[in-house]
Scaffold this motif. Structure first.
Motif, PDB file in Angstrom:
ATOM      1  N   VAL A 146      68.860 119.818  28.469  1.00 40.79           N
ATOM      2  CA  VAL A 146      68.758 118.588  29.264  1.00 40.79           C
ATOM      3  C   VAL A 146      67.300 118.199  29.488  1.00 40.79           C
ATOM      4  O   VAL A 146      66.914 117.032  29.326  1.00 40.79           O
ATOM      5  CB  VAL A 146      69.490 118.759  30.615  1.00 40.79           C
ATOM      6  N   LEU A 147      66.464 119.158  29.837  1.00 41.89           N
ATOM      7  CA  LEU A 147      65.064 118.870  30.118  1.00 41.89           C
ATOM      8  C   LEU A 147      64.299 118.495  28.850  1.00 41.89           C
ATOM      9  O   LEU A 147      63.391 117.649  28.894  1.00 41.89           O
ATOM     10  CB  LEU A 147      64.419 120.063  30.814  1.00 41.89           C
ATOM     11  N   ARG A 148      64.667 119.090  27.710  1.00 39.74           N
ATOM     12  CA  ARG A 148      64.032 118.689  26.447  1.00 39.74           C
ATOM     13  C   ARG A 148      64.424 117.267  26.064  1.00 39.74           C
ATOM     14  O   ARG A 148      63.610 116.515  25.521  1.00 39.74           O
ATOM     15  CB  ARG A 148      64.425 119.667  25.337  1.00 39.74           C
ATOM     16  N   MET A 149      65.658 116.902  26.368  1.00 40.15           N
ATOM     17  CA  MET A 149      66.091 115.532  26.103  1.00 40.15           C
ATOM     18  C   MET A 149      65.305 114.542  26.965  1.00 40.15           C
ATOM     19  O   MET A 149      64.949 113.446  26.516  1.00 40.15           O
ATOM     20  CB  MET A 149      67.588 115.391  26.371  1.00 40.15           C
ATOM     21  N   GLU A 150      65.039 114.941  28.207  1.00 44.24           N
ATOM     22  CA  GLU A 150      64.218 114.090  29.061  1.00 44.24           C
ATOM     23  C   GLU A 150      62.828 113.893  28.434  1.00 44.24           C
ATOM     24  O   GLU A 150      62.285 112.781  28.435  1.00 44.24           O
ATOM     25  CB  GLU A 150      64.062 114.712  30.457  1.00 44.24           C
ATOM     26  N   ARG A 151      62.284 114.964  27.902  1.00 41.96           N
ATOM     27  CA  ARG A 151      60.954 114.888  27.286  1.00 41.96           C
ATOM     28  C   ARG A 151      60.962 113.963  26.072  1.00 41.96           C
ATOM     29  O   ARG A 151      60.078 113.114  25.905  1.00 41.96           O
ATOM     30  CB  ARG A 151      60.502 116.292  26.880  1.00 41.96           C
ATOM     31  N   LEU A 152      61.970 114.107  25.231  1.00 48.60           N
ATOM     32  CA  LEU A 152      62.060 113.287  24.026  1.00 48.60           C
ATOM     33  C   LEU A 152      62.206 111.809  24.368  1.00 48.60           C
ATOM     34  O   LEU A 152      61.653 110.937  23.682  1.00 48.60           O
ATOM     35  CB  LEU A 152      63.246 113.739  23.167  1.00 48.60           C
TER      36      LEU A 152
END
Length: 389
Positions: A146-152
């Motif tokens: 979830v947090l990597r998706m936020e970054r992307l």
């Protein structure tokens, strides 16, 4: 971009309940009154009669209409169809601004806005997390995803709006230092919410108002209520007001502990009605961003007892005696007992209304958000002009 031209603004979010819905309603009303055309896109499968009544209140302000499509909480294959349907609807409305709220709303607004950009639309793409995905921890695989998706998604974002210092700091800690424009704009309540709500003659000692799910701490409220009775040495009374997936479980918990007749349960209602039922509002959340219930309670002149989570200390004061340790029924009971047995505890503990109004005003919030919209559109228009010259 001319300051005089009205903007076409669409807010995207998933569930029309709780703080996100309240935040959007205030922006809709304020921006519509300022002459802008506003619309909402949200989930069609959540909400009830209470939410329907709230939609009826703001329908006159929705020049771009209310669009409801089925948006699930979890990620699944059905999201592809929802995204396509949402994109077609959004494209037909020709927005200048797409503002996503919460994780799913953020995905919708930024993907749809980016697709419009491909088709040479000048549209601003904004995201406000409202807690949401920031509650996840990097210690779990799901949290990492979830947090990597936020970054992307930062690559598809023109600006991140944070509703409190806590949310901004948490984003930096868990997602990373933002690589796009950011702005801190506090949640705000309208002038009508700064009217004192008198307590009824048949009031209970404490109320809980909110979603009935563990994240918001109704179970802690029940535990702390029982402990408060023991500290005070006499029976007390309380109400839990709200709806949610765990309602029956909390009812069973109260019955098992012999509290069924001293803690009542009522469905969601307008907060002014709820506030009339007690002077003392308990907010036992395990996680929050900047909950409106705290701001509304302060505006109504209520005594707030809340956990030290999210942006709540920014509203009550970082050293407030009304703050308790998270997930700690003993500490919560201690403060609940003080609130009803210590003379003038409210006057000594709650921040002055004028102080709350100066920081947490819907008028200020809407003005600052609109200023950001203008900045982003002007910057985008300048880039487009430069690229085509």
């Amino acid at each position: 971009m001319s300051e005089q031209r009205p903007l076409r603004i669409i807010h995207c979010f998933r569930s029309p309940v709780g703080g996100i819905f309240r935040h959007v309603r205030d922006l809709v009303i304020e921006h519509s009154k300022a002459g802008h055309e506003v619309g909402i896109l949200c989930d069609s499968s959540t909400g009830g009669e209470h939410e329907d009544a709230l939609f009826d209140d703001i329908r006159p302000y929705l020049a771009l209409g209310l669009t409801r499509v089925p948006i699930r909480r979890s990620i699944g294959p059905s999201d592809i169809g929802v995204l396509w349907d949402a994109y077609k609807k959004i494209k037909s409305l020709r927005p200048d601004v797409l503002h996503g709220h919460g994780a799913k709303g953020g995905v919708l607004a930024r993907l749809a806005g980016s697709a419009l950009r491909v088709n040479r639309y000048c549209v601003a793409r904004l995201y406000t997390a409202h807690g949401g995905s920031l509650h996840y921890s990097r210690s779990s695989l799901l949290g990492q995803f979830v947090l990597r998706m936020e970054r992307l998604q930062e690559y598809l974002t023109d600006a991140l709006v944070f509703i409190c210092e806590y949310e901004r700091d948490t984003y930096t800690k868990r997602v990373g230092r933002p690589r796009t424009k950011t702005r801190l704009i506090y949640n705000g309540i309208s002038e009508r919410d700064f009217e004192l709500v008198p307590t009824r003659s048949d009031a209970v000692h404490f109320i809980y108002v909110g979603m009935l799910r563990d994240l918001k701490g109704p179970d802690l409220f029940v535990d702390a209520f029982a402990k408060t009775e023991r500290l005070i040495g006499r029976p007390l009374s309380a109400l839990m007001i709200g709806d949610g997936p765990d309602r029956d479980r909390y009812r069973e918990m109260m019955v098992e502990r012999g509290l069924g007749k001293r803690i009542g349960m009522l469905p969601a209602m307008r907060v002014q009605q709820a506030f009339a039922m007690s002077q003392n509002l308990v907010v036992p959340s395990r996680a929050e961003a900047m909950p409106y219930i705290v701001l509304e309670g302060l505006g109504a002149g209520k005594t707030i007892i809340a956990t030290r989570v999210g942006g709540i200390p920014e509203a009550l004061g970082k050293n407030s005696e009304a703050l308790v340790a998270p997930d700690n029924a003993d500490d919560l009971a201690r403060v609940m007992a003080d609130a009803i047995r210590v003379p003038e505890w409210h006057e000594k503990t709650m921040p002055p209304i004028d102080q709350v109004r100066s920081v947490f005003s819907a008028t200020v919030m809407a003005k600052d958000v609109l200023k950001l919209y203008r900045e982003l559109l002007e910057r985008r228009a300048a880039k487009t002009s430069k690229a085509t010259s």
